[in-house]
Design a protein around this motif. Sequence first.
Motif, PDB file in Angstrom:
ATOM      1  N   GLN A  49     -15.858   0.553  15.348  1.00 46.98           N
ATOM      2  CA  GLN A  49     -15.359   1.159  14.102  1.00 46.98           C
ATOM      3  C   GLN A  49     -15.984   0.490  12.881  1.00 46.98           C
ATOM      4  O   GLN A  49     -16.300   1.162  11.881  1.00 46.98           O
ATOM      5  N   ASP A  53     -18.028   2.358   9.960  1.00 44.56           N
ATOM      6  CA  ASP A  53     -17.714   2.203   8.528  1.00 44.56           C
ATOM      7  C   ASP A  53     -18.948   1.801   7.734  1.00 44.56           C
ATOM      8  O   ASP A  53     -19.179   2.318   6.633  1.00 44.56           O
ATOM      9  N   THR A  75     -21.665   1.102  19.896  1.00 43.15           N
ATOM     10  CA  THR A  75     -20.896   2.009  20.754  1.00 43.15           C
ATOM     11  C   THR A  75     -21.304   1.931  22.223  1.00 43.15           C
ATOM     12  O   THR A  75     -20.519   2.289  23.102  1.00 43.15           O
ATOM     13  N   PHE A 111     -11.335   7.927  19.070  1.00 44.54           N
ATOM     14  CA  PHE A 111     -12.511   7.305  18.470  1.00 44.54           C
ATOM     15  C   PHE A 111     -13.716   8.244  18.548  1.00 44.54           C
ATOM     16  O   PHE A 111     -14.394   8.485  17.541  1.00 44.54           O
TER      17      PHE A 111
END
Length: 704
Positions: A49, A53, A75, A111
Amino acid sequence: MDQAANQANTASHANGDNPLLDFTDLPRFSEIRPEHIGPALDVLLATAQAAVDRAEDPATEATWANAVEALEAATEPLGRAWGVVGHLSAVADTPPLRQAHSDNLPRMTEFWSSLGQSLALYDKYKAIAASPEFATMSTARRQLMENELRGFRLGGAELPEDKKPRFAAIQEQQAQLSKAFSDHVLDATNAYALLIEDESRLSGIPEDALEAARHAAEKDGKPGWKFTLHFPSYFPVLQYADDRALRQTMYEASVTRASELAEQYGQGKAEWDNTANMREQLALRREEAQLLGYASFGEVSLVPKMAESPAEVLRFLDELAAKARPYAEKDWDELKAFAAGELGLSDLSPWDVAYASEKLREQRYAFSEQEVKQYFPEPQVLKGLFSVVEKLFSVRIEADQAQTWHEDARLFRVVSPEGELLAQFYIDLYAREGKRGGAWMDDARGRKLLDGGRVQTPVAYLTCNFTAPVGGKPAVFTHDEVITLFHEFGHGLHHMLTQVGELGVSGINGVEWDAVELPSQFMENFCWEYEVLADMTAHVDTGEPLPRELFERMLAAKNFQNGMMTLRQIVFSSFDMHLHTSFDPAGEKSVLALSREINDRAHVVPQHPLSRWPNTFSHIFAGGYAAGYYSYKWAEVLSADVYAAFEEAAKLSGTVLDAETGARYRREILSVGGSRPAMESFTAFRGRAPQIDALLRHGGMAVA
């Protein structure tokens, strides 16, 4: 090791050495516990995350390194860790593991949904594609960018903000329903057991199947023979048991799994009924399609595939059905006449079909599958499979060592002639409780180029459900099981022999779904070559290779009932496409009624009133093949045509294991993975567009 993996490994030590956070090498399977899952995902989701961002921040310049590379670095560890959890759920299911998987599935889905819906990221990717940098990128990177932009569109990035929460909720509900569907099938399969103590009822069943059933009963501390609905236990009863009532009992238990009839037939609870689950999934898929502006989920499904439209797919299936139907009618008429005249079965029921077919095959071709099976002990089969791969693709396959999830699972490595590590694969061959049925290949790790020119080598899982060894002898496989093993290994080669360095398009990643079966079906052809079988067989008692004369009888029987089998696949494929295009989940017609309609129209074999096969159709309700099951037949056209090149080469070189053609196939199809459209790879190898002739010829349906 890349930046995100470094961060995850650092976090691993801070989290009490959580094995799910260790990406230095292969997964530490024997150390992973359900309680590791939540804490590992806490770390990995936070890392991922934070990267999202940063990439979304308007101050972050839209470049490959800042967006694509940075996101992948963060990821990929998350995907790999969750992939391990998913793999363990499929091969070593336990109640605590299932609970941990279920608890964490919503946040994983949330997600990935939010990532796909990010308009800020989508804008960054569009800016990169429109920048001067794009023109300097490799073909693989440009293809990856195009795939990502398409993924954002299908992920809902262009939706109005007020529609995005509903779209995300749909993804989460679908993930939960898909997992529940799979769990219900596994639970229903595991729940059933038939204990037979009267040996006279077991007449006709092969000795190795009886030995496995006796061993299963012994493990439960019971006398007699225990039969289950796992395929290696169930199917020999259908195929060989002389006791018709026994065949009927097993058939009825199998076809009513995960349905409203399950309790009545002894294999389930009411809550395992998948009937409502299917309708819910179909309604959600339809709603997803409408939100994205498509007429049906079938259209959504085809966007990243080779086929242009549902109408084109249905036309292809209808044309193939028309070619197969005369052969299927002949198959069915012959079977009914034989069953009535030779077996006294004037009313041929579904529980008689496999039995009568085996008896007809034995009479017509003078061999049984059981006789053939004795020539395929596991060590010799693996040796023969590896030999084919080594000759065709100039590699070596060697045993390797690592932690596994079960004592039956093993690891191998694929190396170049110079000894350089190219890939590794786990192989897990036997059926057991807690393991999902069927056979599949999955990727544990993809290939990509790392900093300093180093390579992250690919790792594959190859999973089957064959009969385990009993009585001190090695496992022996039916010829069909050998074909299945070659099929899954073909998928594995696609994943393992890629030379692409961009993770998103290396190996099977990014390959159109209706082309992904090409390498797997291609490999099946070698199981019908005597030069391959001579090297791959050794009778379990005598060590003798498969006699040429028996092989010729097998070859003569190769297309035995192929017309019927082709129509069966067309029923599945057509049912799937109609479900996702014209079927109304909120309408009066049931999923079961549609299956009967399609079967009545397309098949020559009637669907039994008891049959609830859609309730266990995991491919489309739990396996990613929704509106894509046709791809087995679609890719079969491609794979048969590709194999024809090896047949042509054999006329000159004297062997289908032609190294020059193998090198070309590896270079033009396996190596490039998803870095270019599949049709380009096919034409680069074949020098022309695909033709259906080879498929019809291989299937015994060509007009002389």
